[in-house]
Design an enzyme around this catalytic site. Structure first.
Site, PDB file in Angstrom:
ATOM      1  N   ASP A   1      73.191 -49.388 -49.224  1.00 47.51           N
ATOM      2  CA  ASP A   1      72.655 -48.021 -49.259  1.00 47.51           C
ATOM      3  C   ASP A   1      71.196 -47.976 -49.717  1.00 47.51           C
ATOM      4  OD1 ASP A   1      75.057 -46.990 -48.393  1.00 47.51           O
ATOM      5  OD2 ASP A   1      75.811 -46.623 -50.412  1.00 47.51           O
TER       6      ASP A   1
ATOM      7  N   ARG B   1      69.908 -45.334 -39.825  1.00 46.69           N
ATOM      8  CA  ARG B   1      68.855 -45.519 -40.843  1.00 46.69           C
ATOM      9  C   ARG B   1      67.749 -46.470 -40.413  1.00 46.69           C
ATOM     10  NH1 ARG B   1      72.712 -45.128 -46.281  1.00 46.69           N
ATOM     11  NH2 ARG B   1      72.658 -42.847 -46.310  1.00 46.69           N
TER      12      ARG B   1
ATOM     13  N   ARG C   1      69.831 -40.036 -48.268  1.00 48.44           N
ATOM     14  CA  ARG C   1      69.022 -41.188 -48.694  1.00 48.44           C
ATOM     15  C   ARG C   1      67.687 -41.265 -47.924  1.00 48.44           C
ATOM     16  NH1 ARG C   1      72.473 -43.103 -52.388  1.00 48.44           N
ATOM     17  NH2 ARG C   1      74.643 -43.322 -51.748  1.00 48.44           N
TER      18      ARG C   1
HETATM   19  C1  S3P Z   1      81.022 -46.966 -49.953  1.00 47.77           C
HETATM   20  C2  S3P Z   1      80.869 -48.016 -49.101  1.00 47.77           C
HETATM   21  C3  S3P Z   1      79.706 -48.208 -48.228  1.00 47.77           C
HETATM   22  C4  S3P Z   1      78.535 -47.328 -48.645  1.00 47.77           C
HETATM   23  C5  S3P Z   1      78.966 -45.938 -48.966  1.00 47.77           C
HETATM   24  C6  S3P Z   1      79.982 -45.926 -50.092  1.00 47.77           C
HETATM   25  C7  S3P Z   1      82.244 -46.869 -50.787  1.00 47.77           C
HETATM   26  O1  S3P Z   1      80.063 -47.864 -46.893  1.00 47.77           O
HETATM   27  O2  S3P Z   1      77.553 -47.305 -47.623  1.00 47.77           O
HETATM   28  O3  S3P Z   1      77.857 -45.145 -49.345  1.00 47.77           O
HETATM   29  O4  S3P Z   1      82.267 -46.072 -51.749  1.00 47.77           O
HETATM   30  O5  S3P Z   1      83.212 -47.595 -50.507  1.00 47.77           O
HETATM   31  P1  S3P Z   1      80.703 -48.958 -45.893  1.00 47.77           P
HETATM   32  O6  S3P Z   1      82.003 -49.341 -46.431  1.00 47.77           O
HETATM   33  O7  S3P Z   1      80.823 -48.237 -44.582  1.00 47.77           O
HETATM   34  O8  S3P Z   1      79.698 -50.065 -45.842  1.00 47.77           O
END
Ligand code: S3P
Length: 460
Positions: free
Chosen positions: A342, A373, A420
């Site tokens: 992120d 992004r 973000r």
């Molecule tokens: C998250 C996992 C990530 C992240 C998201 C929060 C989580 O996503 O980008 O902001 O809390 O498990 P992905 O699992 O799709 O990578």
């Protein structure tokens, strides 16, 4: 969420209050050095899980430091729609009375997930093995995001789905009446997919197993164990194998949520880029599955010190002292990507002001976040005067060597409902000559409602 006063100073959360979809454009221009001490809000990932797991434990779970952003509130609202009772005390202080594993009730009406992919994918996992049916809806950004990645494993466990074209939302999940455990190797490095399968495994007889070729954030594993789930993690040939025994009994917990490293990231980069900055960010979660940005910024020459290292809520935490530093471009090691997934938008900003070239690759997942992004940051930074080459799986950035970016005197950058992007471009504005005009700051409320207030405090 709305609130009705209950016992003492706690308020029971019930239905949703929708904020108007009015965009809030804003120009961010240099504000001077960032100094003093600030504290960012609670970790978003951990906050979601605290409400979900509390809602599965019979008895009272207390959560302190909960992130009160719209995404987490969407999770809270959904859990109350499925039978839990959640009440709010002071700032970030919540009580959850749960229904027990297997006890979720049929929700009346659709579950409105707003902008939140985490709420959606994890709750799809929970619903998948309860004998209930739920419809998931979301905003324009969430409605474009791929849900096939959770529909596939959850279908193998016995759930059925009716999704919009391309496996998107709105979608309906019909939970399995007799769920079957699976062993599932993640085809994408995603903590959300991993967690969806593990949560589906909670109400499934036997052992559900997830194999992670590349480690992703492990908050689900840590907190599931804390609530009493039988969960084992093994490392075999560099892969993580996570096994959970179903039909677990959850014991209510007292949870303190550490500060969100993904929110701290904007202040870390802002302080590194702004001359004269010397900022302490207190209580930042430093789980190794989340700390990639700090490692990369140090490799670039950033001065980031960890003070008073400790544990909060079963997670490593420290205060970070960040001082203005000259940054050098680097080649970012692709295996670090999941531990800073992120943070790339704001890393791209840091790279735009570094000396030399920064190359990133292996970032296909960034194309399916709240926005694409890679494309959106390439367009926004280019509009602000940075030199960016967009590749299929990453950006290559020629830094200015510390000189400010030109800024966007002649137009607004588009954030595409992505919090973000809005915050990363706000940081770019602080490091520009003419300022950067962001078309909409409203999405910042999803993860960091007091972002602008903290920025004012740190630069006062
Ligand atoms: C998250 C996992 C990530 C992240 C998201 C929060 C989580 O996503 O980008 O902001 O809390 O498990 P992905 O699992 O799709 O990578």
């Amino acid at each position: 969420m709305g609130a009705v006063k209950s016992r003492a100073h706690f308020y029971i959360l019930h239905e949703s209050i929708h904020l108007a979809d009015t965009p809030f454009p804003k120009t961010f221009a240099p504000l001077g050095p960032l100094t003093g001490r600030i504290r960012v809000p609670g970790d978003k990932s951990i906050s979601h899980r605290a409400l979900m797991f509390g809602a599965l434990a019979i008895g009272k779970t207390t959560v302190r430091g909960l992130l009160e952003g719209e995404d987490v509130m969407a999770t809270g609202r959904a859990m109350t729609q499925m039978g839990a009772s959640i009440s709010k005390g002071g700032e970030g202080e919540y009580r959850v009375h749960g229904v027990g594993v297997g006890g979720l009730l049929q929700p009346q009406g659709a579950l409105d997930m707003g902008n939140s992919g985490t709420s959606t994918r994890l709750l799809m996992g929970l619903v998948a093995t309860h004998a209930i049916t739920a419809t998931f809806t979301g905003d324009a950004s969430l409605s474009k995001r791929p849900m096939g990645r959770v529909i596939d494993p959850l279908s193998l466990m016995g759930a059925s789905f009716e999704a919009s074209p391309g496996g998107t939302m709105p979608l309906m999940v019909r939970g399995a009446t007799t769920a079957v455990p699976i062993e599932y190797r993640l085809p994408v490095a995603s903590a959300q997919v991993k967690s969806a399968v593990l949560l589906a495994g909670l109400d499934t007889p036997g052992i559900t197993r997830v194999i992670e070729p590349v480690a992703t954030r492990d908050h689900s594993e840590r907190m599931l164990k804390g609530f009493g789930a039988e969960l084992d993690v093994e490392e075999v040939d560099g892969e993580r194998i996570i096994s959970i025994r179903g039909e677990a009994d959850f014991t209510p917990q007292d949870i303190t949520v550490p500060g969100d490293p993904s929110s701290a990231a904007f202040f870390i980069v802002a302080a590194l880029l702004t001359e004269g900055s010397d900022l302490v960010i207190e209580n930042v979660g430093l789980n190794p599955t989340r700390a990639g940005l700090i490692e990369v910024l140090r490799q670039m020459g950033g001065s980031i010190e960890e003070l008073d290292k400790r544990e909060v809520g079963g997670e490593p935490v420290a205060d970070l002292r960040v001082r203005h530093s000259a940054l050098n471009g680097i080649e970012v090691d692709p295996p670090l990507a999941p531990s800073m997934i992120d943070e790339f938008p704001v890393l791209f900003v840091a790279a735009s002001l570094a000396s030399g070239t920064t190359t990133t690759s292996g970032l296909d997942e960034l194309r399916v976040k709240e926005s694409d992004r890679l494309a959106v940051m390439a367009a926004a930074l280019t509009a602000a005067g940075a030199r960016i080459e967009e590749r299929e799986d990453g950006l290559v950035i020629e830094g200015t060597g510390g000189d400010p970016l030109r800024g966007t005197a002649n137009g607004r950058v588009k954030t595409h409902l992505d919090h973000r992007i809005a915050m990363a471009m706000a940081v770019a504005g602080l490091a520009s000559k003419d300022g950067v005009e962001v078309d909409d700051t409203a999405p910042i409320r999803t993860s960091f409602p007091n972002f602008e207030k903290l920025l004012e405090e740190a630069t006062a």
